[in-house]
Design a protein around this motif. Structure first.
Motif, PDB file in Angstrom:
ATOM      1  N   SER A 112       0.835  -1.203   0.000  1.00 14.39           N
ATOM      2  CA  SER A 112       0.000   0.000   0.000  1.00 14.39           C
ATOM      3  C   SER A 112       0.871   1.254   0.000  1.00 14.39           C
ATOM      4  N   HIS A 113       1.981   1.188   0.730  1.00  9.55           N
ATOM      5  CA  HIS A 113       2.923   2.314   0.756  1.00  9.55           C
ATOM      6  C   HIS A 113       3.581   2.485  -0.613  1.00  9.55           C
ATOM      7  N   HIS A 116       1.152   3.836  -3.205  1.00 11.40           N
ATOM      8  CA  HIS A 116       0.474   5.077  -2.784  1.00 11.40           C
ATOM      9  C   HIS A 116      -1.037   4.877  -2.739  1.00 11.40           C
ATOM     10  N   ASP A 117      -1.442   3.741  -2.187  1.00 16.14           N
ATOM     11  CA  ASP A 117      -2.862   3.402  -2.072  1.00 16.14           C
ATOM     12  C   ASP A 117      -3.500   4.276  -1.000  1.00 16.14           C
ATOM     13  N   ILE A 118      -4.619   4.917  -1.361  1.00 22.75           N
ATOM     14  CA  ILE A 118      -5.299   5.788  -0.409  1.00 22.75           C
ATOM     15  C   ILE A 118      -6.742   5.340  -0.228  1.00 22.75           C
ATOM     16  N   PRO A 126      -3.583   7.662   3.412  1.00 21.74           N
ATOM     17  CA  PRO A 126      -2.734   6.581   2.881  1.00 21.74           C
ATOM     18  C   PRO A 126      -3.016   5.300   3.680  1.00 21.74           C
TER      19      PRO A 126
END
Length: 167
Positions: A112-113, A116-118, A126
């Motif tokens: 996810s980091h 850049h999953d929000i 984030p």
């Protein structure tokens, strides 16, 4: 080492309690906003993140306090080596499953980091930030299961409802 581990489990439980207070604050803020006609974006999402964090962070303390649901239909009828063998087998499976859960929780947070999953809600948080709570909680649970496994090997593990020990 025992003191450190017990402090780790208790610290995670206190952190879980703080996140439960966070849930309360978010719900109250949302209610107050509806009553006084103002909007605070993300309160629902943050309440959800706090609830998930509280749940995962409380797992190890719940296990070490003997409060996890445990089906003892078979193991309760066993004694001696048969019971110990089944206890060790069960704890080995629990260690493996908790280990897999921890690895994949950290992997999810890392991905996810990287991507850049929000959050899709109004807060656009984030996702790796709340996912870290799940990863930390499952890691502490893994440590607690390893602790139980070692105690069983050393024949120091208490069996029964309240499985806490103070040595």
């Amino acid at each position: 080492m025992r003191k450190f581990l017990d402090s780790l489990y208790l610290g995670a439980a206190w952190l879980a309690a703080l996140f439960m207070i966070g849930v309360l604050v978010m719900v109250l803020l949302s209610m107050l906003g509806r009553t006084l006609h103002f909007y605070v974006p993300g309160t629902d999402a943050y309440a959800g993140y706090a609830m998930a964090g509280a749940g995962f962070l409380a797992l190890a303390h719940t296990l070490k306090s003997g409060e996890h649901i445990r089906v003892t239909l078979i193991i309760g009828k066993l004694t001696g080596g048969a019971r110990r063998g089944l206890e060790l087998w069960s704890l080995t499976v629990a260690v493996l499953l908790a280990g897999l859960l921890a690895v994949y929780a950290w992997r999810l947070s890392w991905q996810s980091h990287q991507f850049h999953d929000i959050s899709t809600s109004a807060d656009a948080t984030p996702l790796w930030i709340p996912q870290i709570l799940m990863a930390v909680g499952t890691t502490v649970l893994l440590i607690a299961f390893i602790d139980e496994w070692v105690l069983e090997l050393q024949r120091k593990r208490l069996h029964g409802h309240a499985e806490t020990r103070h040595e």
